[in-house]
Design an enzyme around this catalytic site. Structure first.
Site, PDB file in Angstrom:
ATOM      1  N   GLU A   1      -4.865  20.581   5.208  1.00 22.86           N
ATOM      2  CA  GLU A   1      -6.024  20.628   4.389  1.00 22.86           C
ATOM      3  C   GLU A   1      -6.521  21.875   4.135  1.00 22.86           C
ATOM      4  OE1 GLU A   1      -6.287  17.624   3.993  1.00 22.86           O
ATOM      5  OE2 GLU A   1      -6.330  16.261   5.495  1.00 22.86           O
TER       6      GLU A   1
ATOM      7  N   ARG B   1      -4.332  29.812  -3.894  1.00 31.57           N
ATOM      8  CA  ARG B   1      -4.019  28.714  -5.077  1.00 31.57           C
ATOM      9  C   ARG B   1      -4.706  29.396  -6.594  1.00 31.57           C
ATOM     10  NH1 ARG B   1      -6.034  24.437  -7.619  1.00 31.57           N
ATOM     11  NH2 ARG B   1      -7.981  24.363  -6.235  1.00 31.57           N
TER      12      ARG B   1
ATOM     13  N   ASP C   1       0.112  18.526  -4.155  1.00 29.50           N
ATOM     14  CA  ASP C   1       0.825  17.468  -2.979  1.00 29.50           C
ATOM     15  C   ASP C   1       2.087  17.223  -3.735  1.00 29.50           C
ATOM     16  OD1 ASP C   1      -1.385  17.567  -1.524  1.00 29.50           O
ATOM     17  OD2 ASP C   1      -2.221  15.797  -1.878  1.00 29.50           O
TER      18      ASP C   1
ATOM     19  N   TRP D   1      -9.939  22.812   1.633  1.00 27.55           N
ATOM     20  CA  TRP D   1     -10.242  22.202   0.236  1.00 27.55           C
ATOM     21  C   TRP D   1     -11.175  21.386  -0.122  1.00 27.55           C
ATOM     22  CZ3 TRP D   1      -9.502  17.571  -1.162  1.00 27.55           C
ATOM     23  CH2 TRP D   1      -9.066  16.634  -0.430  1.00 27.55           C
TER      24      TRP D   1
ATOM     25  N   ASP E   1      -5.485  12.562   8.804  1.00 27.49           N
ATOM     26  CA  ASP E   1      -5.597  11.346   7.818  1.00 27.49           C
ATOM     27  C   ASP E   1      -6.774  10.517   8.264  1.00 27.49           C
ATOM     28  OD1 ASP E   1      -3.097  11.979   6.521  1.00 27.49           O
ATOM     29  OD2 ASP E   1      -2.385  12.174   8.364  1.00 27.49           O
TER      30      ASP E   1
ATOM     31  N   GLN F   1     -10.806   4.831   1.362  1.00 27.79           N
ATOM     32  CA  GLN F   1      -9.583   4.044   0.859  1.00 27.79           C
ATOM     33  C   GLN F   1      -8.897   3.067   1.898  1.00 27.79           C
ATOM     34  OE1 GLN F   1      -6.630   7.118  -0.081  1.00 27.79           O
ATOM     35  NE2 GLN F   1      -8.179   8.756  -0.849  1.00 27.79           N
TER      36      GLN F   1
END
Length: 562
Positions: free
Chosen positions: A190, A285, A378, A431, A491, A500
């Protein structure tokens, strides 16, 4: 002499789902990623090589994902998954033919050819060894493969340095075992980062920054999000409300180390920096190229011609429709055309390469040196979420390799050629939402962290009590280490926070916690009853990653450094 360099960084990760059920939240997560992302990516890179090109990029595999895509049971189930998909498509072909649905019949035949090719690639091109396929590309100089923490644990919120160390140690060993060489770089789970600070308990002691752990493992670089590089200088305390382990804003007293090297002046993502007082480098990034792919409004995957991910056939589950438009209801989506979609992917690749060239040439003109664009995504975006993404990525690599002014490189190669000239201090960050810890620690997930922290301390106590365990206690303690790593996976809080799969993630977390507690109880008793041996055999078969784990990796490390 190139005027600038470009590199992809693909981060590959899925939670531990081996033998943890089937669709929608079980082992099929891995099967889908193998079929739609990992094998298509291998095919694209090898096809480029067969065509005389030498693609270069970085790809990271989390150790827990590596263990699964190398696992014989997972691979057997994957083969069955492909055969089931092909069987369902064959039924669709007959159904659409009977119904006179010409375009749907054409699409079903397209999918039949596509899945058959994936099966053939798996069985014949890669001899059922997907990890070996990536290893060969590494050995030929086309791939720079990154490691990560063992189970993608969210490192900044782990309480004990023993567990931060253990996550990294197990991860590095797994990488070495699968790829035959020591990793040079890492993708932090992460992008979670913790600077060095002083912890106040009964006495104040030093807690090293994550970069110091990386230096211990001879890891030379990591990656962070754009905003982390572009932010201001750290002074005194962590700025802002960094939500800590128990829901209170952290005010960690930073341990500012003296570094006589030049401090970062511009703070740009177009070059790497050494992290304060170490020779570990950080890459940022690139935001512009990231938005071009990720943005819901600007990103390529939302193009009307591309395949719609969310609408699936009620009988077979195949995706026969295209995006059509952002505001078009799923029921109103138009049928997909693979030929038009692939042509659009090539157009978007050319557009992306123009953006890369403009940005790098502008940097070179301003600084008179070649910068680098690090485009990080990803891996599962390509192929799985964005079906045409592998076609796009392959074309970007092809176009950039033949570009006269922009060079393809890897993070490792660029660092060797252009080592950092400045150092930088980084804030505690990720992030996630707000750039901090909220995504993993919030009112929905705060109950998890005291349980994780208690388990960390329990593991340290076991190491202290049994410094040189022998069988069968050795197997109990090593399995306790596995369960600890599994319950620490980022996760579980992520899936709860995003909604989710909250119930599934909560159940999986509690399952690994219960197994850890049971193993701790066995170890604490000092004896092995028959029922204890049966329990150990059961959980060792269900949760079998990391054969080289050693429970002593989790020895107490608090206050170790000056």
């Amino acid at each position: 002499m190139k005027k600038g360099y470009f590199t992809f960084v693909l981060h590959s990760h899925l939670p531990y789902v081996r033998k943890a059920g089937r669709w929608p939240h079980g082992e099929e997560m891995v099967h889908e990623a193998l079929a739609e992302t990992y094998i298509p990516l291998l095919n694209a890179l090898n096809d480029l090589k067969d065509g005389g090109y030498q693609p270069k990029l970085n790809i990271g595999f989390t150790p827990i994902l590596l263990e699964q895509i190398a696992d014989s049971t997972v691979l057997e189930h994957f083969e069955l998954y492909l055969l089931e998909e092909i069987e369902a498509i064959e039924s669709d072909i007959k159904r659409f033919e009977r119904g006179g649905q010409g375009h749907l019949h054409h699409l079903a035949r397209f999918y039949h050819d596509w899945y058959s090719q994936i099966l053939t690639s798996f069985q014949e091109r890669y001899k059922r060894d997907v990890v070996g396929g990536f290893r060969r590309l590494q050995d030929s100089g086309n791939l720079n493969i990154l490691t990560s923490a063992a189970t993608h644990g969210y490192l900044p919120l782990l309480e004990r340095d023993s567990n931060l160390y253990g996550q990294l140690k197990v991860g590095v060993l797994a990488h070495w075992r699968h790829f035959g060489r020591r990793p040079q770089g890492i993708w932090l789970p992460e992008c979670g980062y913790r600077p060095a600070y002083y912890r106040s308990n009964k006495t104040s002691y030093y807690k090293p920054g994550i970069e110091e752990f990386l230096a211990d493992f001879d890891l030379h670089y990591f990656f962070t999000d754009s905003h982390v590089i572009a932010g201001g200088q750290l002074v005194g305390k962590v700025a802002g409300d960094v939500i800590g382990p128990y829901g209170r804003p952290l005010e960690r007293k930073l341990a500012v180390k003296i570094d006589t090297r030049q401090q970062a002046r511009e703070r740009t993502t177009a070059r790497p920096y050494y992290v304060q007082a170490t020779n570990v480098a950080v890459y940022g990034r690139d935001e512009r190229t990231g938005l071009q792919v990720w943005s819901a409004s600007q990103g390529y995957p939302g193009d009307p011609l591309y395949r719609e991910f969310h609408r699936k056939d009620a009988v077979s589950g195949l995706q026969y429709w295209r995006v059509t438009g952002h505001n078009v209801d799923l029921g109103e989506k138009e049928l997909y055309d693979p030929s038009l979609a692939n042509s659009q992917a090539l157009n978007h690749a050319r557009h992306f390469v123009r953006i890369v060239g403009e940005r790098l040439l502008a940097f070179h003109e301003q600084h008179s040196q070649p910068g680098i664009i690090v485009s990080a995504y990803d891996s599962e975006l390509f192929g799985h979420w964005w079906f045409e993404g592998v076609v796009w990525l392959k074309e970007v690599l092809r176009l950039l390799e033949t570009n006269a002014e922009i060079g393809l490189t890897t993070a490792e190669e660029y660092l060797d050629a252009y080592p950092p000239e400045e150092v930088i201090s980084l804030p505690e960050s990720s992030w996630g939402e707000g750039g901090q810890h909220w995504t993993w620690f919030n009112p929905q997930t705060e109950w998890m962290w005291p349980l994780i922290h208690n388990a960390e301390q329990m593991m340290e106590h076991l190491v202290s009590r049994y410094p040189q365990a022998t069988e069968p206690l050795l197997s109990v303690l090593n399995q306790a280490g596995r369960e600890l790593l599994l319950l620490e996976s980022s996760d579980w809080p992520f899936l709860i926070s995003t909604g989710q799969a909250a119930a599934y993630a909560s159940a999986r977390f509690q399952q690994h916690l219960a197994r850890f507690n049971h193993l701790n109880m066995i170890a604490a008793s000092g004896q092995m009853r028959p029922e204890d041996r049966r329990f150990l055999a059961l959980v060792s078969e269900l949760d079998n990653p990391f054969p080289d784990i050693d429970y002593r990796f989790f020895a107490d490390r608090e206050g170790e450094r000056a």
